[in-house]
Design a protein around this motif. Structure first.
Motif, PDB file in Angstrom:
ATOM      1  N   GLN A  91      32.203   9.831   5.711  1.00 39.43           N
ATOM      2  CA  GLN A  91      31.048  10.670   5.974  1.00 39.43           C
ATOM      3  C   GLN A  91      31.358  12.144   5.717  1.00 39.43           C
ATOM      4  OE1 GLN A  91      28.060   9.030   6.878  1.00 39.43           O
ATOM      5  NE2 GLN A  91      29.436   7.377   6.250  1.00 39.43           N
ATOM      6  N   LYS A 106      19.966  23.435  20.469  1.00 37.09           N
ATOM      7  CA  LYS A 106      20.661  22.319  19.820  1.00 37.09           C
ATOM      8  C   LYS A 106      21.787  21.755  20.686  1.00 37.09           C
ATOM      9  CE  LYS A 106      19.555  23.952  15.231  1.00 37.09           C
ATOM     10  NZ  LYS A 106      18.911  25.220  15.539  1.00 37.09           N
ATOM     11  N   THR A 116      24.917   6.998  16.000  1.00 37.04           N
ATOM     12  CA  THR A 116      24.178   7.344  14.783  1.00 37.04           C
ATOM     13  C   THR A 116      23.569   8.732  14.907  1.00 37.04           C
ATOM     14  OG1 THR A 116      23.689   5.021  14.381  1.00 37.04           O
ATOM     15  CG2 THR A 116      22.311   6.634  13.239  1.00 37.04           C
ATOM     16  N   GLU A 117      23.006   9.048  16.053  1.00 32.95           N
ATOM     17  CA  GLU A 117      22.426  10.382  16.277  1.00 32.95           C
ATOM     18  C   GLU A 117      23.506  11.458  16.236  1.00 32.95           C
ATOM     19  OE1 GLU A 117      20.124  10.462  19.844  1.00 32.95           O
ATOM     20  OE2 GLU A 117      18.891   8.762  19.227  1.00 32.95           O
ATOM     21  N   ARG A 119      26.419  11.322  14.645  1.00 34.79           N
ATOM     22  CA  ARG A 119      26.860  11.449  13.251  1.00 34.79           C
ATOM     23  C   ARG A 119      25.861  12.307  12.472  1.00 34.79           C
ATOM     24  NH1 ARG A 119      27.504   5.960  10.872  1.00 34.79           N
ATOM     25  NH2 ARG A 119      29.443   6.004  11.997  1.00 34.79           N
ATOM     26  N   THR A 120      24.584  12.056  12.659  1.00 33.06           N
ATOM     27  CA  THR A 120      23.547  12.831  11.966  1.00 33.06           C
ATOM     28  C   THR A 120      23.611  14.299  12.373  1.00 33.06           C
ATOM     29  OG1 THR A 120      22.115  10.897  11.804  1.00 33.06           O
ATOM     30  CG2 THR A 120      21.063  13.049  11.587  1.00 33.06           C
ATOM     31  N   GLN A 121      23.771  14.576  13.664  1.00 29.01           N
ATOM     32  CA  GLN A 121      23.856  15.953  14.125  1.00 29.01           C
ATOM     33  C   GLN A 121      25.071  16.661  13.525  1.00 29.01           C
ATOM     34  OE1 GLN A 121      21.745  17.794  15.888  1.00 29.01           O
ATOM     35  NE2 GLN A 121      20.321  16.081  15.942  1.00 29.01           N
ATOM     36  N   GLN A 123      26.634  15.867  10.705  1.00 28.88           N
ATOM     37  CA  GLN A 123      26.391  16.051   9.276  1.00 28.88           C
ATOM     38  C   GLN A 123      25.453  17.232   9.034  1.00 28.88           C
ATOM     39  OE1 GLN A 123      25.155  12.024   8.440  1.00 28.88           O
ATOM     40  NE2 GLN A 123      27.116  11.550   7.463  1.00 28.88           N
ATOM     41  N   ASN A 124      24.433  17.373   9.860  1.00 27.97           N
ATOM     42  CA  ASN A 124      23.543  18.536   9.748  1.00 27.97           C
ATOM     43  C   ASN A 124      24.292  19.828   9.983  1.00 27.97           C
ATOM     44  OD1 ASN A 124      21.312  16.940   9.169  1.00 27.97           O
ATOM     45  ND2 ASN A 124      20.584  16.907  11.277  1.00 27.97           N
ATOM     46  N   ARG A 127      26.296  20.840   7.023  1.00 27.36           N
ATOM     47  CA  ARG A 127      25.470  21.417   5.947  1.00 27.36           C
ATOM     48  C   ARG A 127      24.893  22.765   6.327  1.00 27.36           C
ATOM     49  NH1 ARG A 127      23.937  15.894   5.583  1.00 27.36           N
ATOM     50  NH2 ARG A 127      22.126  16.246   6.913  1.00 27.36           N
TER      51      ARG A 127
END
Length: 130
Positions: A91, A106, A116-117, A119-121, A123-124, A127
């Motif tokens: 990832q 945040k 999953t949430e 990991r998404t946070q 990754q955001n 970026r």
């Protein structure tokens, strides 16, 4: 081993000892970048005013070694593994160790329990989307 091969991952959350702007954050990041580069581990670390959350990926023996060291680190406590397992692709393949503090509205993201949430946070945050 190539950073694109199947790897293991672990996501943990722990409670911080020092304030969010403490210099120990930089020490942690520098040490993780050096160690992870040698072990071909990749990942992302974030923190808010109460927690560290880290997603770390690599080979099982290297993850086990680093997690053991991390558990003994006095800069945090109450470490809890939120998720672990195998994944087909990294990832955070471009990050020996990315880092982003989480502030303001945040901060709630690091308190969630869904891997999953988280990991998404992370990754955001990687970026620049925090």
């Amino acid at each position: 081993m190539s950073k694109s091969e199947q790897t293991e991952f672990v996501i943990y959350r722990s409670e911080v000892i020092h304030p969010q702007d403490h210099l120990s954050n930089l020490d942690i990041l520098r040490a993780a970048e050096a160690r992870n580069g040698m072990l071909e581990l990749t990942g992302f670390l974030s923190r808010d005013h109460r927690h560290f959350v880290q997603f770390l990926e690599g080979q099982t023996e290297d993850l086990t070694k680093v997690m053991s060291m991390t558990e003994r680190d006095p800069r945090h406590h109450s470490m809890k593994i939120l998720a672990s397992g195998r994944q087909d692709a990294r990832q955070f393949a471009d990050w020996d160790m990315g880092f982003a503090p989480v502030t303001g509205d945040k901060q709630q993201a690091l308190g969630c329990r869904n891997a999953t949430e988280i990991r998404t946070q992370l990754q955001n945050a990687a970026r620049g989307g925090g």
